[in-house]
Design a protein around this motif. Structure first.
Motif, mmCIF file in Angstrom:
data_model
loop_
_atom_site.group_PDB
_atom_site.id
_atom_site.type_symbol
_atom_site.label_atom_id
_atom_site.label_comp_id
_atom_site.label_asym_id
_atom_site.label_seq_id
_atom_site.Cartn_x
_atom_site.Cartn_y
_atom_site.Cartn_z
ATOM 1 N N VAL A 110 24.978 35.460 39.963
ATOM 2 C CA VAL A 110 25.799 36.395 39.193
ATOM 3 C C VAL A 110 27.233 36.388 39.734
ATOM 4 O O VAL A 110 28.203 36.353 38.963
ATOM 5 N N ALA A 111 27.350 36.397 41.050
ATOM 6 C CA ALA A 111 28.679 36.339 41.674
ATOM 7 C C ALA A 111 29.390 35.038 41.313
ATOM 8 O O ALA A 111 30.597 35.023 41.048
ATOM 9 N N LYS A 112 28.628 33.956 41.281
ATOM 10 C CA LYS A 112 29.193 32.651 40.925
ATOM 11 C C LYS A 112 29.687 32.646 39.476
ATOM 12 O O LYS A 112 30.769 32.123 39.180
ATOM 13 N N PHE A 113 28.920 33.237 38.585
ATOM 14 C CA PHE A 113 29.340 33.326 37.184
ATOM 15 C C PHE A 113 30.652 34.105 37.068
ATOM 16 O O PHE A 113 31.577 33.693 36.362
ATOM 17 N N ARG A 114 30.718 35.242 37.744
ATOM 18 C CA ARG A 114 31.916 36.084 37.676
ATOM 19 C C ARG A 114 33.126 35.351 38.247
ATOM 20 O O ARG A 114 34.228 35.406 37.690
ATOM 21 N N ALA A 115 32.905 34.658 39.364
ATOM 22 C CA ALA A 115 33.995 33.903 39.984
ATOM 23 C C ALA A 115 34.457 32.772 39.078
ATOM 24 O O ALA A 115 35.664 32.539 38.910
ATOM 25 N N ASN A 116 33.514 32.078 38.460
ATOM 26 C CA ASN A 116 33.858 30.953 37.590
ATOM 27 C C ASN A 116 34.596 31.393 36.335
ATOM 28 O O ASN A 116 35.490 30.705 35.848
ATOM 29 N N GLU A 117 34.203 32.538 35.793
ATOM 30 C CA GLU A 117 34.898 33.067 34.616
ATOM 31 C C GLU A 117 36.362 33.334 34.944
ATOM 32 O O GLU A 117 37.262 33.035 34.163
#
Length: 280
Positions: free
Chosen positions: A166-173
């Motif tokens: 989830v953190a990775k998704f937020r960072a990538n966005e």
């Protein structure tokens, strides 16, 4: 310590972290910004870990909320600035055309990541909850789902099977927005920028109060953006200089007449307008 108290401490910790990072943005150089931000984020994550690692949540709902919503706020910042630091420090000293290709290659890496994680990304985007009790609770996971290869090396007192994703998704966005901004900056569009005739004619303090309120309501990029970036956008759009907005926010927060003086005026004025024009 009860969970509600911990959640209040976490909210304060995150707010203080964001204000500190916003101050770092005065540097201008993204390599320096990323390096200094990572030091601040590391300190906050360590404090977060102390708060939570030994804590027994009162129910699964609270534990899910922490690992699905709260922890990723911190970890996504660490991932984002680590990625920015890596990309900017390895950026080739070439012309705009080649530099554009460099950033576009980073965009393709993001696309490949989303393709690899398509099932869980769909779950995340749909804000689904039916697997939360398995993937956002400590010592609980589903071996039928794709797990990180380093899953067994994680600290189980501070990690669940999917909070890092989830953190990775937020960072990538957020990183995707960063790349788009970099690519746009390399184009020639800025040279033909039209000058807006709009100017902010109320007080600058009022504008900062309004922007800060909208920022905390997550009205920009779903909340996945730093306050300093929002301030820069407003300054550029309205051709104004909001100065040391950190100091202004501190003064707004500590006003004797309350922190929402301008917002109250806006609300009262709009209400009065609707009342006066009722039936028209």
């Amino acid at each position: 310590m009860v969970t509600k108290t911990i959640f209040r401490k976490i909210a304060k910790l995150h707010e203080e972290l964001e204000l500190k990072i916003n101050e770092v943005y005065d540097e201008g150089d993204m390599i320096k910004v990323a390096e200094k931000s990572l030091l601040l984020i590391d300190e906050s994550i360590r404090a977060l870990k102390v708060l939570v690692s030994a804590h027994h949540f009162e129910n699964k709902g609270e534990e899910i909320h922490f690992f699905k919503k709260l922890k990723p706020q911190f970890i996504s910042k660490f991932i984002y600035y680590s990625t920015v630091l890596d990309v900017e420090s390895h950026k080739p000293n070439v012309g705009n055309k080649a530099l554009k290709k460099y950033y576009e290659a980073e965009q393709r890496k993001l696309e490949n990541f989303y393709a690899e994680q398509s099932d869980f990304y769909s779950y995340y985007r749909r804000e689904a909850t039916y697997l939360d009790h398995k993937i956002f609770v400590r010592d609980s996971y589903d071996l039928k789902m794709k797990l990180s290869l380093g899953f067994y090396n994680f600290d189980t007192s501070f990690t669940t099977s999917h909070d890092h994703l989830v953190a990775k998704f937020r960072a990538n966005e957020r990183f995707d927005q960063y790349l788009k901004k970099r690519i746009d900056g390399l184009s020639d569009r800025d040279s033909s920028k039209s000058i807006s005739t709009l100017v902010w004619s109320a007080s600058k303090v009022g504008l900062i109060e309004l922007v800060y309120a909208l920022y905390h309501m997550r009205c920009f990029n779903g909340g996945n953006v730093e306050l300093s970036e929002v301030i820069k956008f407003v300054e550029k759009s309205l051709d104004t200089d909001l100065g040391n907005f950190h100091k202004t926010i501190f003064e707004i927060r500590n006003r004797k007449q309350g922190p929402t003086k301008f917002l109250n005026m806006v609300s009262d004025n709009l209400t009065q307008h609707f009342q006066q024009t009722e039936g028209e």
